[in-house]
Motif scaffolding. Sequence first.
Motif, short mmCIF file in Angstrom:
data_model
loop_
_atom_site.label_atom_id
_atom_site.label_comp_id
_atom_site.label_asym_id
_atom_site.label_seq_id
_atom_site.Cartn_x
_atom_site.Cartn_y
_atom_site.Cartn_z
N THR A 170 0.86 -1.18 0.00
CA THR A 170 0.00 0.00 0.00
C THR A 170 0.90 1.23 0.00
O THR A 170 1.23 1.75 1.06
CB THR A 170 -0.91 0.01 1.24
OG1 THR A 170 -1.66 -1.20 1.26
CG2 THR A 170 -1.86 1.17 1.22
N PRO A 171 1.34 1.68 -1.16
CA PRO A 171 2.32 2.76 -1.20
C PRO A 171 1.82 4.08 -0.64
O PRO A 171 2.62 4.97 -0.34
CB PRO A 171 2.65 2.88 -2.69
CG PRO A 171 1.48 2.30 -3.40
CD PRO A 171 0.98 1.21 -2.52
N SER A 172 0.50 4.26 -0.50
CA SER A 172 -0.03 5.53 -0.05
C SER A 172 0.24 5.80 1.42
O SER A 172 0.19 6.95 1.86
CB SER A 172 -1.54 5.59 -0.30
OG SER A 172 -1.83 5.43 -1.67
N TRP A 173 0.51 4.76 2.23
CA TRP A 173 0.62 4.94 3.67
C TRP A 173 1.86 4.23 4.21
O TRP A 173 1.77 3.15 4.79
CB TRP A 173 -0.65 4.42 4.35
CG TRP A 173 -1.88 5.04 3.78
CD1 TRP A 173 -2.19 6.36 3.79
CD2 TRP A 173 -2.93 4.38 3.05
NE1 TRP A 173 -3.38 6.58 3.13
CE2 TRP A 173 -3.86 5.39 2.66
CE3 TRP A 173 -3.19 3.05 2.71
CZ2 TRP A 173 -5.01 5.09 1.96
CZ3 TRP A 173 -4.33 2.76 2.00
CH2 TRP A 173 -5.24 3.77 1.63
N PRO A 174 3.03 4.85 4.06
CA PRO A 174 4.25 4.21 4.55
C PRO A 174 4.40 4.36 6.06
O PRO A 174 3.72 5.18 6.70
CB PRO A 174 5.35 4.98 3.82
CG PRO A 174 4.77 6.35 3.64
CD PRO A 174 3.29 6.13 3.39
N GLY A 175 5.30 3.60 6.61
CA GLY A 175 5.64 3.72 8.02
C GLY A 175 7.11 4.06 8.17
O GLY A 175 7.93 3.72 7.32
N GLN A 176 7.44 4.75 9.25
CA GLN A 176 8.83 5.06 9.56
C GLN A 176 9.22 4.31 10.81
O GLN A 176 8.56 4.41 11.84
CB GLN A 176 9.01 6.56 9.77
CG GLN A 176 10.46 6.98 9.97
CD GLN A 176 10.58 8.45 10.30
OE1 GLN A 176 10.37 8.88 11.42
NE2 GLN A 176 10.90 9.24 9.28
N LEU A 177 10.28 3.53 10.72
CA LEU A 177 10.73 2.71 11.84
C LEU A 177 12.02 3.28 12.40
O LEU A 177 13.00 3.48 11.68
CB LEU A 177 10.96 1.27 11.39
CG LEU A 177 11.36 0.29 12.52
CD1 LEU A 177 10.17 0.04 13.43
CD2 LEU A 177 11.88 -1.02 11.95
N LEU A 178 12.02 3.55 13.71
CA LEU A 178 13.21 3.99 14.42
C LEU A 178 13.66 2.87 15.35
O LEU A 178 12.92 2.45 16.24
CB LEU A 178 12.92 5.26 15.22
CG LEU A 178 14.07 5.74 16.13
CD1 LEU A 178 15.28 6.12 15.31
CD2 LEU A 178 13.60 6.89 17.01
N VAL A 179 14.88 2.40 15.12
CA VAL A 179 15.48 1.36 15.97
C VAL A 179 16.59 2.02 16.78
O VAL A 179 17.46 2.69 16.23
CB VAL A 179 16.05 0.21 15.13
CG1 VAL A 179 16.64 -0.87 16.04
CG2 VAL A 179 14.97 -0.38 14.22
N THR A 180 16.55 1.85 18.09
CA THR A 180 17.61 2.37 18.95
C THR A 180 18.26 1.22 19.70
O THR A 180 17.59 0.24 20.05
CB THR A 180 17.06 3.39 19.96
OG1 THR A 180 16.00 2.79 20.71
CG2 THR A 180 16.53 4.62 19.24
N ARG A 181 19.55 1.34 19.93
CA ARG A 181 20.27 0.34 20.71
C ARG A 181 20.86 1.02 21.94
O ARG A 181 21.56 2.03 21.83
CB ARG A 181 21.38 -0.31 19.86
CG ARG A 181 22.35 -1.16 20.68
CD ARG A 181 23.13 -2.11 19.78
NE ARG A 181 22.33 -3.27 19.45
CZ ARG A 181 22.61 -4.14 18.47
NH1 ARG A 181 23.66 -3.92 17.70
NH2 ARG A 181 21.85 -5.18 18.25
#
Length: 403
Positions: free
Chosen positions: A230-241
């Motif tokens: 569904t290209p209209s609604w992307p997500g942004q993922l933040l990974v922290t260590r």
Amino acid sequence: MPADPSTTTGAHLAAMVERLEAEGVLTDVRLREALLSVPRAVLLPHAYVRVSDPGVEPIEWRLLDGSHPVDREEWLDVIHSGESVLLQRDGEQLDALERGPVTGGNMTSMSTYTPATVEILQSLALTPGLRYLELGSGPGVSLALAATLTGPGLATGVERDGHMAAWSRHNLDRLNVGAAVVQGDALDGHRARAPYDRIHSGIGVPSVPPAWVEQLAPGGRLLTTLTTRTPSWPGQLLVTRSGHGRTEAVLRGRPRGYRPMLGYRWLSALDHRARIKADPGRARPTRLAPPPDDAYGFWLAAAYLAPGLVRDFQAETMTIVAPEDDSWAVAGPGDGTVRVHGPRDVWAELEEVHARWETAGRPETYHVDLTGGPGHHHVASGPGRKALTWTLPPLTTVPPQTT
């Protein structure tokens, strides 16, 4: 076909930076200075502009050559507009392109929409001495800015396309910012210079490659777009260590994101536009008013729980298409009805997801468990039976470049 940076007027660059500040996008003083110090003309010496209307095939393009006096002013406007700059068709070689009209092909590389670049670099909080990895570095605009912020020898880009890798490496060397570009598969990261304090992916991925997490240093941050069908609604993922090595991953919806490799093959609503206008579908009542565009937590959940939908953002009223199912829904105009067409009731699926989202407390962020391998990354809005949950799809492989 490189353009001499001495021919580039600083007024265009200054105006671009002023717009970003006026719009509230650019707030970091050090990034502001970096933007002003990196001449985009060196990294973007040409630009394609689309001539034909959306949906018309084959596509008609025109290539602007920044070193040509006839093209120069339009080229300067394009590369400083803040929009994405189209650079490469079908993986073509980039050092001998001819200006003028071109027919057909798909864009396989472009610079990033500038406000997105600024947002990413500010959220990564780059400071001198940090080791930075850019995955899918393309023409190297954000890589050059990162190198300016971290210092020479600390910023590395991985670019899959051999022509783009060689071209961007040459252009970055002219800037002398101390950024390195290596050709390779971005999904593998770059072990030779690991670990990294900051990792940014300029390509969207369905789930996080294990190599990226392994190469993230204690105290590090990794930022990527999660793409769905569904290209209209992307997500942004933040990974922290953490300093003790524990990772945490938070997913949130965004108005835009990076496309996956070969992203021009994404689903499109354009092919259905004329048919929808001619026959919007049968009307039926609905209690769901069109959700607002900025209800990112809902739209992100819908991308996974009602997959394969595409929004036509140019339509007069909210129009959502399931291209592979020849189905669509047209909402409004605010009279408590919706029009639906095809074997798949698109709006009924959105009604169900919205009800579940409301029950879950209208979450805007979701936690991702990365302890399992790709295909086993579980997402949840919180604890309990009312939480929205799903599993990220596995990584997809893309055949290696053959030319």
